[in-house]
Every structure is written in structure tokens, then in C-alpha cells.
Design an enzyme around this catalytic site. Structure first.
Site, short mmCIF file in Angstrom:
data_model
loop_
_atom_site.label_atom_id
_atom_site.label_comp_id
_atom_site.label_asym_id
_atom_site.label_seq_id
_atom_site.Cartn_x
_atom_site.Cartn_y
_atom_site.Cartn_z
CG ASP A 74 -7.23 3.66 -1.08
OD1 ASP A 74 -7.92 2.64 -1.04
OD2 ASP A 74 -7.11 4.42 -0.08
CE LYS A 102 -4.36 1.34 0.21
NZ LYS A 102 -5.56 0.72 -0.38
#
Ligand code: NDP
Length: 444
Positions: free
Chosen positions: A166, A126
Site C-alpha cells: 500500500d 489492513k
């Protein structure tokens, strides 16, 4: 002290300033207790829990860029490569002022198990930045994205680490980052997913997380003798996940009556008008007050409050820790039967436990929102083949993946005597596959 407790203590000590990371690890390790305790000495000898809670590596870097007034701004960039036992690191880039290392670590840790659940070969990672895209011009967004990618490009690659969108990172940002990667590395490769359709993107990727959430929710309902038809649904958020979750729920015959953003929320007694919501959020990038102004059946309220609306199904699709214990109590009191998480970790641990103890069918984000990353992996496959599949083909694969995820997590929970505990089922099913791969690859 049990091995799980020992590792939880260690994680808390080593990461004391990262509450979200500690929260995510606590939730996962607690639900893995039956698996670990069945073979405790073996897991401990191989230090499996210490290894799986420590990222392979993490990068933090300066992101300087020039704003429209000529002022130099400095943000902080992150990429955490958590675990690549089953495939290249894969996980989104979050652009939001709340981003810090702990948030990125919690998201990267969760991503390991989610990616494993998709049954596709992708590891967990991430990244992101504390940059706030709100109110910035297209030129400022481009300046930031180019500077961010100038540094990030050193650590990623189509077979190494493949970031995606995201919160705050949509098609525009991915486009600017892809262009910069290409310039620096001189290669046209599938290094990012969520790309535009003219340069390697996949049809159905935009819709995938929201649609996938509903495919899984529908299967869950079906297995409990229910359907989506005629159900009242409460959704939070008004971004990518919320919009397409709302659209698919309505296509399935349900009525979605709420949406929200970081300043307020909408109750629309006639059901959310998705075309209008898309116009307000995706085209104008405006506040929800504009939705209310254009729709007589809609009420706008400041602050938070969607969970107080009576519903059959609740789908939190905004951000972490947005569904608290008091909200869970309100949902149960109102007869809500099912909560499936579109966002990552939107429900606090005490709220999750309350929902489960009160018979609500609860599926956490690792399973319920895995459709996004699964379709990203399908985008990677298309890029490798240098082919593009039709919308129907990708959508059919997505449906199949989500139905399989539901049955996998249901089976895993049953195997350990925890029938109906889909949180534990997801963690167990995701964990088992990653651990098998880690053990096969030796101490690394
Ligand atoms: P978007 O940026 O498109 O939308 C996020 C939405 O949540 C916006 O409506 C935003 O409101 C709201 N929001 C963000 N932060 C807060 C906050 N602190 N308080 C209240 N509301 C907030 O993001 P996505 O829809 O892509 O992501 C939503 C969630 O889903 C995240 O948890 C993400 O990690 C998760 N997710 C996303 C996937 C994807 O494919 N996009 C895949 C899997 C999970 P505002 O516009 O006012 O900021």
C-alpha cells in the site's frame, strides 16, 4: 430511530477518536439503507451491522529498529483483521507517518466490501505503521521491515491473513518482510502478495490497480456511449496507482495532464511522460521538481491544485480526503463528466454528493481500485498451484474482473431504484455476499 441510525450512533460513540473510520462507516451504512430497511427486523435480530462494523480482532505492537547512526527508533505497528466470512483476511500494509488505528480500521472496513466485489474468496484486513520510509537508507528500511515482520508473523499465514503493499510499501519492503517471515516460520508460502517475480510474485500485479481503474472507467464510458479516445484526464498522486493509471489511460488514447505528490503538482500540457515519471519516482525516489526540470512542457506548482485543471475525467490516486467540496465544484464547473477513485476514500462525503447531484458519473475506490487486490488474489492462486501465469493471462483476467465489477454495481444500484449511484451499488453488491456467508456460518 431506524436500525441504521442506531448502529451509526453506536459506532460514533465507541470509536469517537477515529474520524476516518466513522466517515467510512457512515458512507457505507447510509447507502445500505434501502437494503436494510427492506428487512429491518431480520438484520437487527442478527446484529448484522454491529458485527460487520466491529473487527474480528486488531493488533497493535512496538517496532524497535536501529538507524544508521546507531540510534534505536520505535514505531507502532498495526494489523486489523476485520472480517473473514468469505476468505482469509487480505489487505495492504501502509507505511506513512499519518497512520494510526482509525486509518487502518477505515481501510480494513472498506476492504471487506472491495474484496467481496472482486468475486474472489478473500476477507477484509489492513495493517501498517507510522514509520516514514522517506529518506531512509536501504539498510534502515530492512531493519524496520524485519522488526515489523518479527511481530506480525505471529498473526498471519497463507490461509489466515495475507498482507500486500500500500502507500510506502512496494516491492523492496515486501521482499524484506517475506525474507523475515521465511526465517522465523521456516516455510516458503504465499503469505504476502506483491512479491518479486523470482520468488512467487505475479506478472501484472505492479500495474494492476492503475490498469484495473482504467478498465472499469473505460467500461463505464462505453456504457454511456463514450470512449477514452481523445479525453483529457487529470490524475493526482505519482505513486504506483497513479503511474499505471496514467500509462493505461494514454494507451487507451486519452491525454493525462497532471500528477502530484505530497509537496506539489505538475501540469504538463503535452501529456505526462510516463517513462520520465517512473525514472523520477520509482528509480531516483525524487520529488516532482525533477520531472519539471527535465521536461519543458511541464509546470511545477507547490501545494495542491490538480482539480482546477479542465478535464473530462478525474482520477484521484494519492490518498484519503484529497478531493474536497471546493474541488468537486471546480470539476463540475469545468465540465468534468466522470470521477473514478484510484485511491481509497480520496473524495470527502460532501464532495461525492455534489458530484453525484451534478450528474458526474462517480465510482468509489471500493469498486474502481479493486483490481489491485483482485490480482493479489490471483497471485495467491498461482502460489497455491505453484505455477506462474503469463502477463497476458493475468491481464485478461483482470479486465474481465473489472468489467464484471462495473456491471455488478450498476445492476445492484438499479435493483434498489438508484440507477447511476455506483457508490450505493458497490456497497450493496459487496455487502450482500458477505452477509450471506456470515448468516450461513452462524453467530460468530
Ligand atoms: P504510493 O506510496 O506508491 O504513492 C502514493 C502517492 O500519493 C505518492 O505520490 C504520494 O506522494 C502521494 N501522497 C501520499 N500521501 C499523501 C498526502 N497525505 N498528501 C498528498 N499526497 C500524498 O501508494 P499507492 O499508489 O500504492 O497508493 C495510492 C492510493 O491507492 C492509496 O489510497 C492506497 O490505499 C490506494 N490503493 C493502492 C493499491 C495498490 O495496489 N497499490 C490498491 C488499492 C488502493 P509522496 O511520494 O510525496 O509521499
Amino acid at each position: 430511530m431506524s436500525y441504521v441510525d442506531e448502529v451509526l450512533e453506536l459506532v460514533k460513540k465507541k470509536n469517537a477518536s477515529e474520524p476516518e473510520f466513522i466517515q467510512a462507516v457512515t458512507e457505507v451504512l447510509n447507502s445500505l439503507r434501502p437494503v436494510v430497511e427492506a428487512n429491518e427486523e431480520f438484520y437487527k435480530k442478527n446484529a448484522i451491522l454491529e458485527r460487520i462494523t466491529e473487527p474480528d480482532r486488531q493488533f497493535m505492537f512496538r517496532v524497535p529498529w536501529v538507524d544508521d547512526k546507531g540510534q534505536v527508533q520505535v514505531n507502532r505497528g498495526f494489523r486489523v483483521q476485520f472480517n473473514n466470512a468469505i476468505g482469509p483476511y487480505k489487505g495492504g500494509l501502509r507505511l506513512h507517518p499519518s497512520v494510526n488505528l482509525g486509518i487502518i480500521k477505515f481501510l480494513g472496513f472498506e476492504q471487506i466490501f472491495k474484496n467481496s466485489l472482486t468475486s474472489l474468496p478473500i476477507g477484509g484486513g489492513k495493517g501498517g505503521s507510522d514509520f516514514d520510509p522517506k529518506g531512509k537508507s536501504d539498510r534502515e528500511i530492512m531493519a524496520f521491515c524485519q522488526s515489523f515482520m518479527t511481530e506480525l508473523s505471529k498473526y498471519i499465514g497463507a490461509d489466515v491473513d495475507v498482507p500486500a503493499g500500500d502507500i510506502g510499501t512496494g516491492a523492496r519492503e515486501i521482499g524484506f518482510m517475506f525474507g523475515q517471515y521465511k526465517r522465523i516460520r521456516g516455510t516458503f508460502e504465499g503469505v504476502l502478495t506483491g512479491k518479486g517475480l523470482t520468488y512467487g510474485g505475479s506478472l501484472a500485479r505492479t500495474e494492476a490497480t492503475g490498469y484495473g481503474l482504467l478498465y472499469l472507467t473505460q467500461e463505464l464510458m462505453k456504457c454511456h456511449g463514450e470512449s477514452m479516445e481523445g479525453k483529457t484526464v487529470v490524475v493526482s498522486g505519482a505513486g504506483n496507482v497513479a503511474i499505471y493509471a496514467t500509462q493505461k489511460a494514454q494507451q487507451m488514447g486519452a491525454k493525462v495532464v497532471t500528477c502530484s505528490d505530497s509537496t506539489g503538482w505538475i501540469y504538463d500540457s503535452e501529456g505526462i511522460d510516463v517513462a520520465l515519471l517512473k525514472e523520477v519516482k520509482e528509480v531516483k525516489r525524487a520529488r516532482l521538481t525533477e520531472y519539471a526540470a527535465a521536461r519543458p512542457s511541464a509546470e511545477y506548482h507547490e501545494g495542491r491544485g490538480v482539480w482546477q485543471i479542465k478535464c473530462d475525467i478525474a482520477l484521484p490516486c494519492a490518498t484519503q480526503n484529497e478531493l474536497l467540496l471546493e474541488d468537486a465544484k471546480q470539476l463540475v464547473a469545468n465540465g468534468c463528466k466522470c470521477v473514478c477513485e484510484g485511491a481509497n476514500m480520496p473524495t470527502t462525503i460532501d464532495a461525492t454528493e455534489y458530484l453525484q447531484q451534478n450528474g458526474v458519473w462517480f465510482v468509489g475506490g471500493k469498486a474502481a481500485n479493486a483490481g489491485g487486490v483482485a490480482t493479489s488474489a490471483l497471485e495467491m492462486s498461482q502460489n497455491s498451484e505453484r505455477l506462474s501465469w503469463s502477463f497476458e493471462e493475468v491481464d485478461a483476467k483482470l479486465q474481465n474482473i473489472m468489467v464484471n465489477i462495473y456491471h455488478n454495481i450498476d445492476d445492484a444500484a438499479k435493483r434498489y431504484g438508484m440507477e447511476g449511484n455506483y457508490v450505493a451499488g458497490a456497497n450493496i453488491a459487496g455487502f450482500e455476499k458477505v452477509v450471506n456467508a456470515m448468516l450461513a456460518q452462524g453467530v460468530c
